[in-house]
Design an enzyme around this catalytic site. Structure first.
Site, PDB file in Angstrom:
ATOM      1  N   GLY A  71       0.820  -1.201   0.000  1.00 45.63           N
ATOM      2  CA  GLY A  71       0.000   0.000   0.000  1.00 45.63           C
ATOM      3  C   GLY A  71       0.858   1.256   0.000  1.00 45.63           C
ATOM      4  O   GLY A  71       0.544   2.255  -0.659  1.00 45.63           O
ATOM      5  N   THR A  72       1.953   1.204   0.726  1.00 46.70           N
ATOM      6  CA  THR A  72       2.858   2.351   0.798  1.00 46.70           C
ATOM      7  C   THR A  72       3.384   2.727  -0.589  1.00 46.70           C
ATOM      8  O   THR A  72       3.431   3.909  -0.938  1.00 46.70           O
ATOM      9  CB  THR A  72       4.038   2.023   1.744  1.00 46.70           C
ATOM     10  OG1 THR A  72       3.515   1.755   3.049  1.00 46.70           O
ATOM     11  CG2 THR A  72       5.034   3.171   1.818  1.00 46.70           C
ATOM     12  N   ASN A 152      -6.846   4.940   9.901  1.00 49.24           N
ATOM     13  CA  ASN A 152      -6.367   3.702  10.513  1.00 49.24           C
ATOM     14  C   ASN A 152      -6.313   3.751  12.036  1.00 49.24           C
ATOM     15  O   ASN A 152      -6.310   2.713  12.686  1.00 49.24           O
ATOM     16  CB  ASN A 152      -4.988   3.333   9.956  1.00 49.24           C
ATOM     17  CG  ASN A 152      -4.022   4.490   9.944  1.00 49.24           C
ATOM     18  OD1 ASN A 152      -4.283   5.519   9.323  1.00 49.24           O
ATOM     19  ND2 ASN A 152      -2.914   4.349  10.648  1.00 49.24           N
ATOM     20  N   GLN A 180      -7.433   0.850   4.606  1.00 49.77           N
ATOM     21  CA  GLN A 180      -8.281   0.396   5.721  1.00 49.77           C
ATOM     22  C   GLN A 180      -9.733   0.178   5.292  1.00 49.77           C
ATOM     23  O   GLN A 180     -10.508  -0.450   6.015  1.00 49.77           O
ATOM     24  CB  GLN A 180      -8.268   1.408   6.872  1.00 49.77           C
ATOM     25  CG  GLN A 180      -6.945   1.514   7.595  1.00 49.77           C
ATOM     26  CD  GLN A 180      -6.580   0.268   8.381  1.00 49.77           C
ATOM     27  OE1 GLN A 180      -7.439  -0.526   8.784  1.00 49.77           O
ATOM     28  NE2 GLN A 180      -5.295   0.075   8.607  1.00 49.77           N
ATOM     29  N   SER A 200      -4.077  -2.682  -0.005  1.00 49.36           N
ATOM     30  CA  SER A 200      -2.996  -3.565   0.424  1.00 49.36           C
ATOM     31  C   SER A 200      -3.579  -4.918   0.827  1.00 49.36           C
ATOM     32  O   SER A 200      -4.587  -4.974   1.537  1.00 49.36           O
ATOM     33  CB  SER A 200      -2.267  -2.938   1.604  1.00 49.36           C
ATOM     34  OG  SER A 200      -1.242  -3.795   2.043  1.00 49.36           O
ATOM     35  N   ALA A 201      -2.930  -6.002   0.404  1.00 46.68           N
ATOM     36  CA  ALA A 201      -3.481  -7.342   0.647  1.00 46.68           C
ATOM     37  C   ALA A 201      -3.453  -7.752   2.118  1.00 46.68           C
ATOM     38  O   ALA A 201      -4.363  -8.418   2.604  1.00 46.68           O
ATOM     39  CB  ALA A 201      -2.713  -8.377  -0.185  1.00 46.68           C
ATOM     40  N   HIS A 202      -2.396  -7.337   2.843  1.00 46.87           N
ATOM     41  CA  HIS A 202      -2.239  -7.884   4.194  1.00 46.87           C
ATOM     42  C   HIS A 202      -3.208  -7.292   5.207  1.00 46.87           C
ATOM     43  O   HIS A 202      -3.250  -7.726   6.358  1.00 46.87           O
ATOM     44  CB  HIS A 202      -0.789  -7.773   4.678  1.00 46.87           C
ATOM     45  CG  HIS A 202      -0.356  -6.420   5.136  1.00 46.87           C
ATOM     46  ND1 HIS A 202      -0.355  -6.050   6.458  1.00 46.87           N
ATOM     47  CD2 HIS A 202       0.101  -5.345   4.465  1.00 46.87           C
ATOM     48  CE1 HIS A 202       0.104  -4.812   6.572  1.00 46.87           C
ATOM     49  NE2 HIS A 202       0.384  -4.354   5.378  1.00 46.87           N
ATOM     50  N   THR A 238       9.775  -8.191 -11.997  1.00 40.75           N
ATOM     51  CA  THR A 238       9.070  -9.464 -12.131  1.00 40.75           C
ATOM     52  C   THR A 238       7.993  -9.567 -11.064  1.00 40.75           C
ATOM     53  O   THR A 238       8.236  -9.292  -9.890  1.00 40.75           O
ATOM     54  CB  THR A 238      10.070 -10.635 -12.018  1.00 40.75           C
ATOM     55  OG1 THR A 238      11.036 -10.483 -13.062  1.00 40.75           O
ATOM     56  CG2 THR A 238       9.374 -11.976 -12.160  1.00 40.75           C
ATOM     57  N   CYS A 328       3.728   5.426  18.734  1.00 36.87           N
ATOM     58  CA  CYS A 328       4.456   4.709  19.790  1.00 36.87           C
ATOM     59  C   CYS A 328       4.668   3.254  19.434  1.00 36.87           C
ATOM     60  O   CYS A 328       5.599   2.620  19.910  1.00 36.87           O
ATOM     61  CB  CYS A 328       3.688   4.759  21.106  1.00 36.87           C
ATOM     62  SG  CYS A 328       3.436   6.416  21.693  1.00 36.87           S
TER      63      CYS A 328
END
Ligand SMILES: *Cc1c(COP(=O)(O)O)cnc(C)c1O
Length: 392
Positions: A71-72, A152, A180, A200-202, A238, A328
């Site tokens: 995502g970043t 988030n 999110q 983002s997949a995770h 790739t 934090c």
């Protein structure tokens, strides 16, 4: 010891169905998707199928979906890409004070090294961006607006459709970081009217290290990673075939199960909040009070007189994973820019914890967590030098 994971907004476990789809792409279907012989073509088929699955989650055309490493990267790409593409038109980008660091730190980079001017919009005390403030910030040098769909930390659902309409009215491109949002709220890019959207997949029960950028058909933007002709010549390197196939499966599951996922998350989040309020005093909910206007699984709570860091560590000792809902979590003591932007008083920011439930969370997990939490809070308040109820 029981293990309870309540940090689904940080990352999610990969679902078994997803892993099962991925494994053959490490073993049998190992061809390079750019190769023209059969094993390459089979790998390519996996990519094509996954691109359709990801497109379907957001109502896009598959040709508008570009896989990235995370995502970043999708966030970096759109900001730097449009800054370069439209440099003759202007040098002004509008974003908000509550974006993820993937946006804020990229904006700071563009300001420092590319002469860009950045406006960081204020938000109200629940984290909402006002379409009127956005309109007032647009100048004839504005080339891009980037506003997240769901925050988030505090879960705020931004009015993206209204904000994108303001951008369109002024002929400015609009990006939304939906990392999110995907899999947690319905998304239709055509209905929202956005030009770019990051995922983002995770965060949706897929693997780490794979993301995607939706780029509306017809918008010109240079590559971010230069090299080969992958991703329709827009993103070289790739392909992470197994990762992409896993992302596709996760996106399909997220789409098919969206309603039950939302219902389950909301039910457990409500139960968590009810139990916290019943068993612990001097707590404060951060972010939207109206649960219809927040991420279905997010609860961000401040506990007066104590440190979120200490709560996190003591809960960890009881097998419970939560986040301090601030920077934090990275080990630094920087205060959360999001909680600061919604004007949470400094001493209260420090006592903040973010809980996010997910598909594998049970009611028993919540009971166990709130029991432990009540003890932890009690212990820490007894130790706290500032305990005393005045000023809350
Ligand atoms: C997690 C997250 C990102 C970063 O995604 P990665 O795939 O971890 O790089 C960006 N924006 C938001 C809002 C996020 O929650």
């Amino acid at each position: 010891m029981r293990e309870v994971y309540l940090d689904y907004s940080a990352t999610t476990p990969v679902k078994e169905e997803v892993v099962r789809e991925m494994i053959p792409y490490y073993t049998e279907v190992y061809g390079n998707p750019s190769s023209l012989y059969a094993p390459g073509l089979r790998a390519k088929e996996g990519l094509t199928n996954a691109r359709q699955q990801v497109a379907d989650l957001i109502g896009a055309n598959p040709a508008e979906v570009f896989f990235t490493s995370c995502g970043t990267e999708a966030d970096n790409w759109v900001l730097e890409g449009i800054a370069d593409q439209l440099k003759d038109k202007g040098n002004h980008i509008i974003t908000t004070k509550i974006e993820h660091h993937a946006i804020i730190h990229t904006c700071m980079y563009l300001q420092k090294y590319h002469g860009m001017e950045i406006t960081y919009l204020d938000v109200d005390e629940e984290g909402f961006v006002s379409p009127e403030d956005l309109e007032n910030a647009i100048t004839d040098k504005t080339i891009l607006i980037s506003i997240m769909m769901v925050n988030n930390e505090i879960g705020t659902l931004e009015p993206i459709k209204e904000l994108a309409a303001v951008a369109k009215k002024h002929g400015v491109l609009f990006h939304t970081d939906a990392v999110q949002a995907a899999g947690n709220v319905p998304i239709d890019v055509k209905d929202l009217g956005v030009d770019f959207l990051s995922m983002s997949a995770h965060k949706i029960y897929g693997p780490k290290g794979i993301g995607a950028l939706y780029k509306r058909k017809g918008i010109m933007m240079p590559s971010f990673i230069h090299g080969g002709a992958q991703e329709n010549r827009k993103r070289a390197g790739t392909e992470n075939t197994a990762g992409i196939v896993g992302f596709g499966k996760a996106a399909e599951l997220a789409r098919v199960n969206l309603d039950s996922h939302i219902a389950h998350s909301r039910e457990l989040r409500q139960y968590l909040w009810d139990q916290i309020q019943a068993k612990i005093d001097l707590v404060r909910l951060n972010g939207p009070k109206d649960f219809d206007k927040r991420h279905p699984a997010n609860l961000n709570v401040s506990f007066n007189y104590i440190e979120g860091e200490s709560i996190l560590l003591l809960l960890d000792a009881a097998g419970i994973s939560v986040s301090t809902g601030s920077a934090c979590s990275s080990g630094s003591l920087d205060i959360s820019h999001v909680l600061a932007a919604i004007q949470v008083p400094m001493e209260i920011i420090n006592g903040t914890v973010r809980f996010t439930v997910g598909d594998f969370t049970t009611k028993e997990d919540i009971d166990y967590t709130v029991d432990a939490l009540a003890k932890v809070v009690d212990t820490l308040r007894k130790l706290s030098p500032v305990t005393g109820k005045e000023g809350w």
